[in-house]
Write an enzyme that holds these catalytic residues in place. Structure first.
Site, PDB file in Angstrom:
ATOM      1  N   ASN A   1      -2.157  70.491  39.160  1.00  0.00           N
ATOM      2  CA  ASN A   1      -2.696  71.538  38.301  1.00  0.00           C
ATOM      3  C   ASN A   1      -3.328  70.895  37.087  1.00  0.00           C
ATOM      4  O   ASN A   1      -3.040  69.756  36.747  1.00  0.00           O
ATOM      5  CB  ASN A   1      -1.552  72.448  37.822  1.00  0.00           C
ATOM      6  CG  ASN A   1      -1.069  73.366  38.912  1.00  0.00           C
ATOM      7  OD1 ASN A   1      -0.188  73.015  39.673  1.00  0.00           O
ATOM      8  ND2 ASN A   1      -1.657  74.538  39.007  1.00  0.00           N
TER       9      ASN A   1
ATOM     10  N   HIS B   1      -5.503  79.970  37.960  1.00  0.00           N
ATOM     11  CA  HIS B   1      -4.660  78.828  38.321  1.00  0.00           C
ATOM     12  C   HIS B   1      -5.596  77.733  38.834  1.00  0.00           C
ATOM     13  O   HIS B   1      -6.060  77.795  39.962  1.00  0.00           O
ATOM     14  CB  HIS B   1      -3.692  79.330  39.413  1.00  0.00           C
ATOM     15  CG  HIS B   1      -2.811  78.309  40.036  1.00  0.00           C
ATOM     16  ND1 HIS B   1      -1.443  78.315  39.886  1.00  0.00           N
ATOM     17  CD2 HIS B   1      -3.080  77.252  40.846  1.00  0.00           C
ATOM     18  CE1 HIS B   1      -0.911  77.314  40.576  1.00  0.00           C
ATOM     19  NE2 HIS B   1      -1.875  76.657  41.175  1.00  0.00           N
TER      20      HIS B   1
ATOM     21  N   HIS C   1      -6.719  73.750  39.607  1.00  0.00           N
ATOM     22  CA  HIS C   1      -6.379  72.340  39.845  1.00  0.00           C
ATOM     23  C   HIS C   1      -7.553  71.503  39.341  1.00  0.00           C
ATOM     24  O   HIS C   1      -8.705  71.930  39.386  1.00  0.00           O
ATOM     25  CB  HIS C   1      -6.147  72.095  41.336  1.00  0.00           C
ATOM     26  CG  HIS C   1      -4.819  72.606  41.808  1.00  0.00           C
ATOM     27  ND1 HIS C   1      -3.804  71.771  42.216  1.00  0.00           N
ATOM     28  CD2 HIS C   1      -4.326  73.868  41.914  1.00  0.00           C
ATOM     29  CE1 HIS C   1      -2.752  72.507  42.577  1.00  0.00           C
ATOM     30  NE2 HIS C   1      -3.040  73.775  42.401  1.00  0.00           N
TER      31      HIS C   1
ATOM     32  N   CYS D   1      -0.721  70.222  46.554  1.00  0.00           N
ATOM     33  CA  CYS D   1      -0.423  71.162  47.626  1.00  0.00           C
ATOM     34  C   CYS D   1      -0.420  70.380  48.932  1.00  0.00           C
ATOM     35  O   CYS D   1      -1.424  69.757  49.271  1.00  0.00           O
ATOM     36  CB  CYS D   1      -1.463  72.278  47.667  1.00  0.00           C
ATOM     37  SG  CYS D   1      -1.242  73.369  49.085  1.00  0.00           S
TER      38      CYS D   1
END
Lengths: 280, 280
Positions: free
Chosen positions: A242, A200, A202, A233
């Site tokens: 992301n 995951h 960013h 976030c």
């Protein structure tokens, strides 16, 4: 923006139909979040209504796959078949104590304790559980050098507790190619199977696709992304979204991988949502 | 925006000082552009004033490297030494006939003919010549599949004419990792030495850093970039800027390469110029 319960209710009442299976993930910070989820979800599934809307019976035949003829979808293509969506429980902890405190107001150990009843109920209800490990490649409070062994220990603990998948998150975008490679080697050495992992990324510092290619070379095949590079976030100051799904899918296709994603339709959605989101 | 002559005049009159050598590149579409450049440049160099401002004589000593004590630079650090800048002539053609017509209003063959007097004069004046090959990995008019052999043939012709460096440009950002690798293999097979090549990526579809890493693996060590990802091309509709220097340098440093660039100062410049540029 609607809260999670409203979004869940909307999805259960107006389930989008798709020729490919869709999995919805519901972020549950604690067992109260789970209770809220289950109250809505079980009301639907136990009243005889599944989350997947049953198509009206065809006058000619009741056989074959259900056709996407629901009146709920004005754009439905009559010839497309549709798969029922599934729902997953998502829980999240982090690789550093500072971030865990800021993000979830507890220690890492306490976060694992909170997960136990969620794991147990998930298994009882046959719902998969996905666990996120935030700031795995850099922390806004503790800096870029997060201990890869800490991430690996957490991944092992979460899998032993019953997590079905671990999403290793570079929340800050501080990940680089060598750090990504080192983390994946450490996870492998700790006995974490690559098929249990998702990455995951960013794209805060532009390295997300480079890191994704490194992860591909280490056998990772599950990646998180967001259309248009949306996201961020609130507890990671300066972090941008992301990696854009469009860029990731384009990269994967260029390497000859199959994703099942129509990149042109994806780009249309990205333009639409970026236009809706603000003045950019 | 100021025109090239104004920018050149400004740079010659107010030469920035740097502890590392700076090379200014002057895009010259034809011999008239060269004449304009030379009129200004020779006026400076032939009047006894070099483009590099001579520091005032130090009262104590006339020996050692010149100190950066010019009153032109309020931010000069007295202890930093400074290297004189150099100037290069830049010429540009393209890998497709359609783009060459749109960008420079002539055929590829005609563009090479136009370069001859520029090359000749450059050699006479000991000025290096850098040649760009645009749309080498995708053309807005002819599509993504540009013939790599065409790029290689052009590179060979330009080097034989006397170009000192070839910048292979992915003007549209259509380049992918496999296409970049194929192009570099084709250039190598045609006898083009990797030290004669620079790669010039635009990040329109997010692939610029992935492609840069592929180029690094093929031995390329010269890359074009723009602070803040500025730039674009008026004849390449939809194309966004060059890859951001900040992201590229961060990637190179993460891989252990030395660039001599201070990434924190670079990021400050990127923020400043992005803030000055518009309302983003």
């Amino acid at each position: 923006m609607a809260n999670s319960a409203e979004i869940l209710e909307h999805v259960l009442n107006n389930t989008p139909q798709s020729p490919h299976p869709i999995t919805y993930q519901w972020l549950l910070p604690n067992v109260r979040g789970l209770d809220n989820f289950l109250a809505l979800w079980q009301a639907r599934t136990q009243s005889g209504q599944d989350a997947y809307p049953t198509p009206p019976p065809s006058p000619g035949t009741n056989e074959g796959p259900p056709l996407n003829t629901s009146s709920q979808d004005a754009n439905a293509t009559p010839s497309a078949t549709s798969s029922p969506p599934s729902h997953e429980l998502s829980i999240f902890t982090a690789a550093t104590e500072s971030f865990t405190q800021k993000n979830t107001n507890c220690s890492i150990a306490e976060s694992l304790t909170r997960f136990e009843p969620i794991m147990t109920r998930g298994k009882e209800l046959n719902l998969k559980v996905r666990a996120y490990i935030s700031v795995a490649l850099g922390c806004p409070y503790e800096g870029p050098n997060v201990d890869a062994r800490k991430v690996a220990d957490l991944a092992v603990s979460l899998l032993e507790m019953g997590a079905d998948e671990i999403s290793v998150a570079d929340t800050t975008g501080m990940g680089t190619a060598p750090k990504t490679a080192e983390l994946l080697k450490t996870l492998n050495a700790a006995g974490v199977d690559k098929t249990d992992l998702a990455l995951h990324f960013h794209d805060t510092y532009g390295q997300a696709l480079v890191n994704s290619v490194v992860a591909l070379e280490h056998g990772i095949r599950t990646f998180d992304a967001a259309v248009g590079g949306l996201g961020g976030c609130p507890f990671s100051p300066g972090a941008t979204g992301n990696v854009a799904t469009e860029d990731l899918v384009h990269c994967l296709h260029s390497l000859g991988l199959k994703t099942g994603v129509d990149i042109e339709m994806l780009a249309e959605i990205g333009e639409w949502i970026s236009g809706s989101w603000g003045g950019e």
